[in-house]
Design a protein around this motif. Structure first.
Motif, short mmCIF file in Angstrom:
data_model
loop_
_atom_site.label_atom_id
_atom_site.label_comp_id
_atom_site.label_asym_id
_atom_site.label_seq_id
_atom_site.Cartn_x
_atom_site.Cartn_y
_atom_site.Cartn_z
N GLN A 42 0.74 -1.26 0.10
CA GLN A 42 0.07 -0.13 0.12
C GLN A 42 1.03 1.22 0.08
OE1 GLN A 42 -3.51 0.25 2.37
NE2 GLN A 42 -2.91 2.14 3.27
N HIS A 43 0.37 2.45 -0.83
CA HIS A 43 1.19 3.51 -0.95
C HIS A 43 0.05 4.62 -0.77
CE1 HIS A 43 3.29 7.04 -2.24
NE2 HIS A 43 2.31 7.17 -3.02
N ASN A 45 -0.83 8.87 -0.40
CA ASN A 45 -0.32 10.28 -0.37
C ASN A 45 -1.75 11.00 -0.05
OD1 ASN A 45 -1.89 10.57 -2.80
ND2 ASN A 45 -0.03 10.37 -4.04
N ASP A 46 -1.75 12.38 -0.09
CA ASP A 46 -2.74 13.31 0.08
C ASP A 46 -4.05 13.27 -0.86
OD1 ASP A 46 -1.43 14.22 2.29
OD2 ASP A 46 -0.44 15.96 1.13
N GLU A 47 -3.59 12.74 -1.92
CA GLU A 47 -4.75 12.60 -3.32
C GLU A 47 -5.29 11.21 -3.18
OE1 GLU A 47 -3.09 14.17 -6.70
OE2 GLU A 47 -2.29 15.66 -5.62
N TYR A 48 -4.66 9.89 -2.99
CA TYR A 48 -5.23 8.60 -3.16
C TYR A 48 -4.36 7.75 -2.29
CZ TYR A 48 -1.36 8.18 -6.23
OH TYR A 48 -0.16 8.15 -6.80
N ILE A 49 -5.26 6.31 -2.15
CA ILE A 49 -4.31 5.43 -1.49
C ILE A 49 -4.42 4.20 -2.83
CG2 ILE A 49 -4.78 3.38 -0.05
CD1 ILE A 49 -6.22 5.58 1.77
N GLU A 50 -3.07 3.71 -3.06
CA GLU A 50 -3.00 2.79 -3.95
C GLU A 50 -2.53 1.22 -3.28
OE1 GLU A 50 0.17 1.72 -7.52
OE2 GLU A 50 0.19 3.64 -6.78
N ILE A 51 -3.33 0.40 -3.70
CA ILE A 51 -3.06 -0.91 -2.84
C ILE A 51 -2.85 -2.10 -4.18
CG2 ILE A 51 -3.91 -2.73 -1.66
CD1 ILE A 51 -5.93 -0.87 -0.57
N MET A 52 -1.69 -2.87 -4.10
CA MET A 52 -1.26 -3.76 -5.12
C MET A 52 -1.04 -5.05 -4.45
SD MET A 52 1.46 -1.70 -7.72
CE MET A 52 2.67 -1.72 -6.64
N GLU A 122 10.84 7.78 -7.31
CA GLU A 122 10.38 6.57 -6.57
C GLU A 122 9.30 6.44 -5.83
OE1 GLU A 122 13.81 5.88 -3.73
OE2 GLU A 122 15.11 5.44 -5.34
N THR A 123 8.45 5.43 -5.51
CA THR A 123 7.25 5.56 -4.89
C THR A 123 7.49 4.20 -3.72
OG1 THR A 123 5.87 6.01 -6.55
CG2 THR A 123 4.89 4.94 -4.82
N THR A 124 7.24 4.32 -2.54
CA THR A 124 7.49 3.43 -1.44
C THR A 124 6.13 2.92 -1.11
OG1 THR A 124 9.55 4.45 -0.80
CG2 THR A 124 8.49 2.86 0.65
N TYR A 125 6.04 1.67 -0.87
CA TYR A 125 4.87 0.76 -0.50
C TYR A 125 5.19 0.18 0.82
CZ TYR A 125 3.36 1.57 -5.32
OH TYR A 125 3.13 2.12 -6.50
N LYS A 126 4.40 0.27 1.54
CA LYS A 126 4.27 -0.67 2.94
C LYS A 126 3.49 -1.85 2.76
CE LYS A 126 6.91 2.33 4.79
NZ LYS A 126 8.13 2.28 4.95
N LYS A 127 4.00 -3.06 3.32
CA LYS A 127 3.30 -4.29 3.32
C LYS A 127 2.27 -4.25 4.13
CE LYS A 127 4.10 -8.99 2.16
NZ LYS A 127 5.16 -9.84 1.76
N VAL A 128 0.98 -4.57 3.86
CA VAL A 128 -0.22 -4.74 4.61
C VAL A 128 -0.70 -6.41 4.80
CG1 VAL A 128 -0.78 -2.25 4.19
CG2 VAL A 128 -1.73 -4.08 2.75
#
Length: 128
Positions: A42-43, A45-52, A122-128
């Motif tokens: 999951q990433h 920011n102020d505009e959206y949440i992205e989940i892959m 770069e974009t950093t995602y955290k494991k959920v």
């Protein structure tokens, strides 16, 4: 059908933006690729949440959540991916565009993807 096509287009735009506009990296950073890409990332920011979610069979599911007019709106799309030698390629179902990224860091809890065309972002995602 027209609505689905429009939502899919917006999903791809948001994914591309997240891969190109998040942060700048230092070229001297040493890569850590000790983790597995399999799982849900999951990433925000102020505009959206992205989940892959990357599955071991080469499929991926992407969800973009945006907050608009007091409610959350979600767009989810399936696709396929390959991950070899720190290069990730993602092709969403029904989309003509293929997303290419360089995995800069991959640990058990963090995934950082750099844009292949925009080498410094770069974009950093955290494991959920």
């Amino acid at each position: 059908m027209k609505t689905l096509r429009m939502l899919s287009t917006w999903l791809m735009v948001l994914v591309c933006l997240s891969l190109t506009t998040t942060a700048c990296s230092d070229d001297d950073d040493e890569e850590d690729l000790s983790g597995s890409i399999i799982g849900t990332w999951q990433h925000e920011n102020d505009e959206y949440i992205e989940i892959m979610t990357f599955n071991s069979d080469g499929t991926v599911q992407m969800t973009i959540k945006t907050y608009y007019n007091g409610q959350w709106n979600s767009i989810t799309a399936p696709g396929i991916y390959t991950y070899e030698k720190n290069i990730i390629t993602i092709k969403m179902d029904g989309a003509e565009q293929v997303i290419h990224g360089i995995v800069k860091s991959l640990t058990a809890t963090s995934l950082t993807i750099g844009n292949e065309e925009e080498g410094l972002t770069e974009t950093t995602y955290k494991k959920v």
